[in-house]
Design an enzyme around this catalytic site. Sequence first.
Site, PDB file in Angstrom:
ATOM      1  N   GLY A  20       0.830  -1.314   0.055  1.00 26.29           N
ATOM      2  CA  GLY A  20      -0.090   0.051  -0.012  1.00 26.29           C
ATOM      3  C   GLY A  20       0.907   1.348   0.059  1.00 26.29           C
ATOM      4  O   GLY A  20       0.761   2.211   0.725  1.00 26.29           O
ATOM      5  N   GLY A  21       1.904   1.155  -0.917  1.00 32.55           N
ATOM      6  CA  GLY A  21       3.114   2.545  -0.694  1.00 32.55           C
ATOM      7  C   GLY A  21       2.673   3.511  -1.439  1.00 32.55           C
ATOM      8  O   GLY A  21       3.282   4.468  -1.775  1.00 32.55           O
ATOM      9  N   GLY A  22       1.372   3.500  -2.496  1.00 26.07           N
ATOM     10  CA  GLY A  22       1.040   4.430  -3.468  1.00 26.07           C
ATOM     11  C   GLY A  22       0.728   5.549  -2.981  1.00 26.07           C
ATOM     12  O   GLY A  22       0.538   6.643  -3.688  1.00 26.07           O
ATOM     13  N   SER A  23      -0.201   5.624  -1.766  1.00 18.10           N
ATOM     14  CA  SER A  23      -0.600   6.927  -1.227  1.00 18.10           C
ATOM     15  C   SER A  23      -0.706   6.922   0.366  1.00 18.10           C
ATOM     16  O   SER A  23      -0.382   5.921   0.808  1.00 18.10           O
ATOM     17  CB  SER A  23      -2.013   7.070  -1.797  1.00 18.10           C
ATOM     18  OG  SER A  23      -2.791   6.121  -1.413  1.00 18.10           O
ATOM     19  N   ASP A  71      -3.209  -6.691  -6.512  1.00 18.70           N
ATOM     20  CA  ASP A  71      -4.270  -6.745  -5.454  1.00 18.70           C
ATOM     21  C   ASP A  71      -4.066  -7.713  -4.607  1.00 18.70           C
ATOM     22  O   ASP A  71      -3.897  -8.941  -4.729  1.00 18.70           O
ATOM     23  CB  ASP A  71      -5.717  -7.294  -6.208  1.00 18.70           C
ATOM     24  CG  ASP A  71      -6.857  -6.769  -5.407  1.00 18.70           C
ATOM     25  OD1 ASP A  71      -6.569  -6.776  -4.411  1.00 18.70           O
ATOM     26  OD2 ASP A  71      -7.861  -7.068  -5.939  1.00 18.70           O
ATOM     27  N   ASN A  98       1.216  -2.237   5.051  1.00 19.57           N
ATOM     28  CA  ASN A  98       0.462  -1.129   5.581  1.00 19.57           C
ATOM     29  C   ASN A  98      -0.759  -1.236   4.802  1.00 19.57           C
ATOM     30  O   ASN A  98      -1.798  -0.159   4.989  1.00 19.57           O
ATOM     31  CB  ASN A  98       1.456  -0.101   5.126  1.00 19.57           C
ATOM     32  CG  ASN A  98       0.774   1.361   4.728  1.00 19.57           C
ATOM     33  OD1 ASN A  98       0.487   2.043   5.895  1.00 19.57           O
ATOM     34  ND2 ASN A  98       0.476   1.636   3.637  1.00 19.57           N
ATOM     35  N   TYR A 163     -13.934  -3.722  10.047  1.00 19.82           N
ATOM     36  CA  TYR A 163     -12.431  -3.146  10.191  1.00 19.82           C
ATOM     37  C   TYR A 163     -11.496  -3.391  11.530  1.00 19.82           C
ATOM     38  O   TYR A 163     -10.527  -3.605  11.648  1.00 19.82           O
ATOM     39  CB  TYR A 163     -12.298  -1.840   9.747  1.00 19.82           C
ATOM     40  CG  TYR A 163     -11.282  -0.941   9.656  1.00 19.82           C
ATOM     41  CD1 TYR A 163     -10.306  -1.044   8.582  1.00 19.82           C
ATOM     42  CD2 TYR A 163     -10.869  -0.014  10.731  1.00 19.82           C
ATOM     43  CE1 TYR A 163      -9.166  -0.219   8.797  1.00 19.82           C
ATOM     44  CE2 TYR A 163      -9.949   0.837  10.818  1.00 19.82           C
ATOM     45  CZ  TYR A 163      -8.858   0.665   9.900  1.00 19.82           C
ATOM     46  OH  TYR A 163      -7.717   1.259   9.713  1.00 19.82           O
TER      47      TYR A 163
HETATM   48  N1  LIG Z   1      -5.006   7.450   8.160  1.00 16.50           N
HETATM   49  C1  LIG Z   1      -5.249   6.934   9.557  1.00 16.50           C
HETATM   50  O1  LIG Z   1      -5.709   7.877  10.093  1.00 16.50           O
HETATM   51  C2  LIG Z   1      -4.927   5.672  10.022  1.00 16.50           C
HETATM   52  C3  LIG Z   1      -5.047   5.433  11.422  1.00 16.50           C
HETATM   53  C4  LIG Z   1      -5.032   4.259  12.052  1.00 16.50           C
HETATM   54  C5  LIG Z   1      -4.526   3.315  11.414  1.00 16.50           C
HETATM   55  N2  LIG Z   1      -4.352   3.448   9.715  1.00 16.50           N
HETATM   56  C6  LIG Z   1      -3.701   2.530   9.096  1.00 16.50           C
HETATM   57  O2  LIG Z   1      -2.469   2.997   8.521  1.00 16.50           O
HETATM   58  C7  LIG Z   1      -2.293   2.316   7.231  1.00 16.50           C
HETATM   59  C8  LIG Z   1      -2.512   3.350   6.188  1.00 16.50           C
HETATM   60  O3  LIG Z   1      -3.366   3.809   6.065  1.00 16.50           O
HETATM   61  P1  LIG Z   1      -3.773   5.312   5.021  1.00 16.50           P
HETATM   62  O4  LIG Z   1      -4.396   6.098   5.754  1.00 16.50           O
HETATM   63  O5  LIG Z   1      -2.433   5.496   4.464  1.00 16.50           O
HETATM   64  O6  LIG Z   1      -4.628   4.494   4.070  1.00 16.50           O
HETATM   65  P2  LIG Z   1      -4.545   4.869   2.311  1.00 16.50           P
HETATM   66  O7  LIG Z   1      -6.004   4.287   1.971  1.00 16.50           O
HETATM   67  O8  LIG Z   1      -4.269   6.461   2.250  1.00 16.50           O
HETATM   68  O9  LIG Z   1      -3.647   4.096   1.472  1.00 16.50           O
HETATM   69  C9  LIG Z   1      -3.678   2.680   1.742  1.00 16.50           C
HETATM   70  C10 LIG Z   1      -2.923   2.013   0.480  1.00 16.50           C
HETATM   71  O10 LIG Z   1      -3.360   0.813   0.327  1.00 16.50           O
HETATM   72  C11 LIG Z   1      -3.595   0.472  -1.147  1.00 16.50           C
HETATM   73  N3  LIG Z   1      -4.581  -0.669  -1.149  1.00 16.50           N
HETATM   74  C12 LIG Z   1      -5.715  -0.708  -0.841  1.00 16.50           C
HETATM   75  N4  LIG Z   1      -6.407  -1.989  -1.061  1.00 16.50           N
HETATM   76  C13 LIG Z   1      -5.403  -2.721  -1.738  1.00 16.50           C
HETATM   77  C14 LIG Z   1      -5.231  -4.135  -2.307  1.00 16.50           C
HETATM   78  N5  LIG Z   1      -6.248  -4.680  -2.229  1.00 16.50           N
HETATM   79  N6  LIG Z   1      -4.056  -4.314  -2.837  1.00 16.50           N
HETATM   80  C15 LIG Z   1      -3.006  -3.552  -2.876  1.00 16.50           C
HETATM   81  N7  LIG Z   1      -2.957  -2.317  -2.190  1.00 16.50           N
HETATM   82  C16 LIG Z   1      -4.093  -2.008  -1.630  1.00 16.50           C
HETATM   83  C17 LIG Z   1      -4.310   1.817  -1.408  1.00 16.50           C
HETATM   84  O11 LIG Z   1      -4.407   1.928  -3.057  1.00 16.50           O
HETATM   85  C18 LIG Z   1      -3.355   2.778  -0.961  1.00 16.50           C
HETATM   86  O12 LIG Z   1      -2.327   3.104  -1.589  1.00 16.50           O
HETATM   87  C19 LIG Z   1      -3.491   1.236   7.073  1.00 16.50           C
HETATM   88  O13 LIG Z   1      -3.084  -0.142   7.604  1.00 16.50           O
HETATM   89  C20 LIG Z   1      -4.492   1.937   8.088  1.00 16.50           C
HETATM   90  O14 LIG Z   1      -5.630   0.820   8.711  1.00 16.50           O
HETATM   91  C21 LIG Z   1      -4.330   4.608   9.217  1.00 16.50           C
END
Ligand SMILES: NC(=O)c1ccc[n+]([C@@H]2O[C@H](COP(=O)([O-])OP(=O)(O)OC[C@H]3O[C@@H](n4cnc5c(N)ncnc54)[C@H](O)[C@@H]3O)[C@@H](O)[C@H]2O)c1
Length: 256
Positions: A20-23, A71, A98, A163
């Site tokens: 999930g390193g793209g964003s 995916d 991630n 979740y």
């Molecule tokens: N943002 C927050 O407030 C927050 C809080 C607590 C925990 N987290 C955790 O931190 C991590 C990152 O969160 P974020 O907010 O950056 O999320 P995000 O949605 O911005 O990024 C997640 C990335 O995962 C990729 N992804 C999603 N489904 C996928 C799949 N099936 N195969 C491959 N790639 C896939 C997406 O394209 C995206 O680039 C997650 O595990 C999230 O649960 C985030």
Amino acid sequence: MALPAAQFHDLEGRGVLITGGGSGIGAALVEGFARQGARVAFIDIAETDSRALVEQLAPSVEHAPVFIQADLRDVQTIRSVVDRAASAIGSLSVLINNAARDDRQPLEDVTEASWDESQSVNLRHVFFTSQAAVAHMRQAGGGSIINFSSIAFMLNMGEIPAYATAKAGIIGLTKSLAGKLGPDDIRVNAVLPGMVVTERQKKLWIDDTAIAGMQEKQCLKHMLVAEDMVGPCLYLASDCSARMTAQAMIIDGGVF
Ligand SMILES: NC(=O)c1ccc[n+]([C@@H]2O[C@H](COP(=O)([O-])OP(=O)(O)OC[C@H]3O[C@@H](n4cnc5c(N)ncnc54)[C@H](O)[C@@H]3O)[C@@H](O)[C@H]2O)c1
């Protein structure tokens, strides 16, 4: 908040795979590790953002990050993409699980299919990606796996039953993997971010009121951003934390 200024010299040239390193947080991690001189590969389902990130970073880092589109819900492809990543970056010592998708769903609307979908995008791949990475880490003489959980499962949030279950499950999985892999010097730890304000979070779920409400609960009165997650992950990846495993590190500005 900028990326940490600290340099972890043992991470120079180290093979790091980030899902999930793209964003969002994942993109900050890709940049943060690349700026340490690590050889970074990342897996993401989203092509456009991921390719743009590689283009943006390539001119200014020693090793351009390698993007592999996949995916992660598809368990059959996980082993082959992890093997591809390891061969593209030469070795694999660090894995950051991630990728996730924090869909909201009211209790009444959860179906068998939506439940399974949530576990597949939030939990199942964490195990199978780790399983695939272990052979490479053994070959490298050890490693560090960092699993992204969330404080969300401790906040009694009613609209995220699947979740929250997945994110709680990641803590149990982390401890089980740590127990199994410790003898191989493969460490496994979890991080639990608080409210991290990313573009996606702002677009879908949180507004200024929600951000202010969370800051009220935080000891530190700053909005958390993706870059705030980088330092703790550098530390967990580096030999600085060589005797730390089976732990869950909360990075939430002091809510818990
Ligand atoms: N943002 C927050 O407030 C927050 C809080 C607590 C925990 N987290 C955790 O931190 C991590 C990152 O969160 P974020 O907010 O950056 O999320 P995000 O949605 O911005 O990024 C997640 C990335 O995962 C990729 N992804 C999603 N489904 C996928 C799949 N099936 N195969 C491959 N790639 C896939 C997406 O394209 C995206 O680039 C997650 O595990 C999230 O649960 C985030």
